[in-house]
Design a protein around this motif. Structure first.
Motif, mmCIF file in Angstrom:
data_model
loop_
_atom_site.group_PDB
_atom_site.id
_atom_site.type_symbol
_atom_site.label_atom_id
_atom_site.label_comp_id
_atom_site.label_asym_id
_atom_site.label_seq_id
_atom_site.Cartn_x
_atom_site.Cartn_y
_atom_site.Cartn_z
ATOM 1 N N TRP A 49 37.921 56.363 18.931
ATOM 2 C CA TRP A 49 37.338 57.708 18.956
ATOM 3 C C TRP A 49 37.952 58.568 20.058
ATOM 4 N N TYR A 50 38.277 57.941 21.204
ATOM 5 C CA TYR A 50 38.812 58.705 22.321
ATOM 6 C C TYR A 50 40.286 59.071 22.133
ATOM 7 N N HIS A 51 40.888 58.590 21.061
ATOM 8 C CA HIS A 51 42.244 59.011 20.737
ATOM 9 C C HIS A 51 42.252 60.317 19.931
ATOM 10 N N ASN A 52 41.069 60.768 19.531
ATOM 11 C CA ASN A 52 40.966 61.952 18.675
ATOM 12 C C ASN A 52 40.372 63.159 19.392
ATOM 13 N N ILE A 53 40.278 63.103 20.708
ATOM 14 C CA ILE A 53 39.763 64.261 21.444
ATOM 15 C C ILE A 53 40.823 65.369 21.392
ATOM 16 N N PRO A 54 40.493 66.527 20.846
ATOM 17 C CA PRO A 54 41.500 67.580 20.674
ATOM 18 C C PRO A 54 42.233 67.905 21.976
ATOM 19 N N LEU A 55 43.527 68.029 21.886
ATOM 20 C CA LEU A 55 44.433 68.355 22.985
ATOM 21 C C LEU A 55 44.454 67.289 24.069
ATOM 22 N N ALA A 56 43.286 66.883 24.564
ATOM 23 C CA ALA A 56 43.222 65.980 25.707
ATOM 24 C C ALA A 56 43.869 64.635 25.402
ATOM 25 N N SER A 57 43.586 64.077 24.210
ATOM 26 C CA SER A 57 44.146 62.774 23.873
ATOM 27 C C SER A 57 45.664 62.851 23.753
ATOM 28 N N TRP A 58 46.151 63.884 23.096
ATOM 29 C CA TRP A 58 47.603 64.053 22.927
ATOM 30 C C TRP A 58 48.286 64.174 24.291
ATOM 31 N N ALA A 59 47.674 64.941 25.194
ATOM 32 C CA ALA A 59 48.253 65.125 26.519
ATOM 33 C C ALA A 59 48.189 63.825 27.324
ATOM 34 N N ALA A 60 47.050 63.114 27.257
ATOM 35 C CA ALA A 60 46.888 61.874 28.023
ATOM 36 C C ALA A 60 47.866 60.799 27.559
ATOM 37 N N ARG A 62 50.706 61.451 26.332
ATOM 38 C CA ARG A 62 52.043 62.040 26.456
ATOM 39 C C ARG A 62 52.758 62.140 25.108
ATOM 40 N N GLY A 63 51.953 62.509 24.103
ATOM 41 C CA GLY A 63 52.518 62.744 22.776
ATOM 42 C C GLY A 63 53.001 61.502 22.060
ATOM 43 N N LYS A 64 52.435 60.332 22.396
ATOM 44 C CA LYS A 64 52.848 59.087 21.743
ATOM 45 C C LYS A 64 51.625 58.295 21.282
ATOM 46 N N CYS A 65 51.805 57.493 20.243
ATOM 47 C CA CYS A 65 50.731 56.650 19.738
ATOM 48 C C CYS A 65 50.350 55.623 20.804
ATOM 49 N N ALA A 66 49.057 55.352 20.938
ATOM 50 C CA ALA A 66 48.589 54.390 21.930
ATOM 51 C C ALA A 66 49.004 52.966 21.590
ATOM 52 N N CYS A 68 51.790 51.911 18.878
ATOM 53 C CA CYS A 68 53.207 51.677 18.592
ATOM 54 C C CYS A 68 54.129 52.499 19.488
ATOM 55 N N ARG A 69 53.558 53.454 20.248
ATOM 56 C CA ARG A 69 54.302 54.299 21.177
ATOM 57 C C ARG A 69 55.329 55.198 20.499
ATOM 58 N N GLN A 70 55.181 55.373 19.181
ATOM 59 C CA GLN A 70 56.036 56.322 18.477
ATOM 60 C C GLN A 70 55.545 57.747 18.762
ATOM 61 N N PRO A 71 56.449 58.737 18.751
ATOM 62 C CA PRO A 71 56.036 60.109 19.056
ATOM 63 C C PRO A 71 55.008 60.638 18.055
ATOM 64 N N ILE A 72 54.026 61.353 18.575
ATOM 65 C CA ILE A 72 53.050 62.070 17.750
ATOM 66 C C ILE A 72 53.548 63.500 17.601
ATOM 67 N N SER A 73 53.592 63.987 16.392
ATOM 68 C CA SER A 73 54.147 65.311 16.129
ATOM 69 C C SER A 73 53.466 66.390 16.975
ATOM 70 N N TRP A 74 54.265 67.349 17.437
ATOM 71 C CA TRP A 74 53.739 68.509 18.150
ATOM 72 C C TRP A 74 52.799 69.333 17.286
ATOM 73 N N ARG A 75 52.855 69.083 15.953
ATOM 74 C CA ARG A 75 52.012 69.846 15.032
ATOM 75 C C ARG A 75 50.532 69.650 15.320
ATOM 76 N N TYR A 76 50.151 68.468 15.780
ATOM 77 C CA TYR A 76 48.733 68.176 15.976
ATOM 78 C C TYR A 76 48.097 69.074 17.037
ATOM 79 N N PRO A 77 48.631 69.144 18.252
ATOM 80 C CA PRO A 77 48.038 70.085 19.211
ATOM 81 C C PRO A 77 48.251 71.544 18.818
ATOM 82 N N LEU A 78 49.355 71.847 18.117
ATOM 83 C CA LEU A 78 49.607 73.221 17.702
ATOM 84 C C LEU A 78 48.534 73.700 16.730
#
Length: 260
Positions: A49-60, A62-66, A68-78
């Protein structure tokens, strides 16, 4: 008090933007988005659940999956920021009124259309067809268009692009306008009326031309015949026309045409 309300509206916008990200990902894949927790699109691991906090999770993260550590698209925070920003602006512009909720719903649908069209070159019927009904229903609200103007806008919006599609196919022997664009134009006409939907077409063409030229200048590798989805341009033009269309049309009639 007004600042606190705007902060609250922004927080609601961020939460809805997070949900819109789920819709954008799942809708084209025909996956249910009303049930089930989110997963990483790369490794498929179910997110906490804490991976889905808007903006905060993506920033915490650093734009990567908790996981697999693959990049999370910039589209999500945008998407989250776009939704929150739009809601705050509409609240400041319209206040607590039925039209605020109409515009909040419309811009949410347009955000989904923008990113689905960019990713898959489709505009889902589930959005445009329900949007037509919503636009007609909104016409009955205080300060609404009225059902007659909404119906005329729907016919003019969809009919105009349908005519372009027919003529384009006859002249160039290939599809000139997709069915999704036609239905989207009908939806916008139902919300905006026939005058503003015509302004939408003009503004979308200008925006598309400018963006296309800039893109080709920046990237020499871009193919000249590559199809650029028209839906995002219609969406941006719809917001401009809806909010400022009366001023733009008034300026044209008084300053350009010379009518008083």
């Amino acid at each position: 008090m007004n600042t606190l309300i705007l902060i609250w509206i922004g927080a609601v916008g961020l939460a809805i933007g997070s949900f819109l990200n789920v819709v954008i990902y799942r809708l084209p894949l025909k996956k249910r988005f009303g049930l089930g927790r989110s997963i990483c699109p790369k490794c498929g691991t179910q997110l906490r659940w804490y991976h889905n906090i808007p903006l905060a999770s993506w920033a915490a993260l650093r734009g990567k999956c908790a996981f697999c550590r693959q990049p999370i698209s910039w589209r999500y925070p945008l998407v989250e920021l776009m939704t929150a920003g739009a809601y705050v602006y509409f609240w400041a512009y319209l206040g607590f009124s039925p039209m605020f909720f109409v515009w909040a719903a419309l811009v949410s649908a347009l955000i989904v259309i923008i990113f689905v069209d960019l990713d898959h070159q489709i505009i889902p019927d589930s959005i445009t067809l329900s949007g037509m009904a919503a636009g007609l229903a909104a016409s009955f609200l205080p300060n609404g268009l009225g059902i007659v103007q909404s119906l005329i806008g729907l016919v003019v919006g969809g009919g105009s692009l349908y005519l372009i599609a027919v003529l384009g196919e006859a002249l160039f022997r290939k599809e000139a306008m997709g069915g999704g664009d036609i239905k989207m134009a009908a939806m916008l006409g139902a919300f905006l009326g026939w005058q503003k939907v015509l302004l939408v077409f003009l503004a979308a063409a200008v925006i598309g031309l400018v963006v296309g030229v800039i893109a080709m200048l920046i990237s020499s590798k871009m193919r000249r015949d590559r199809m650029i989805p028209f839906g995002p341009y219609l969406a941006v033009a719809a917001v401009i026309s809806g909010l400022y269309g009366d001023r733009i049309i008034g300026f044209y009639l008084t300053r350009i045409v010379g009518l008083n």
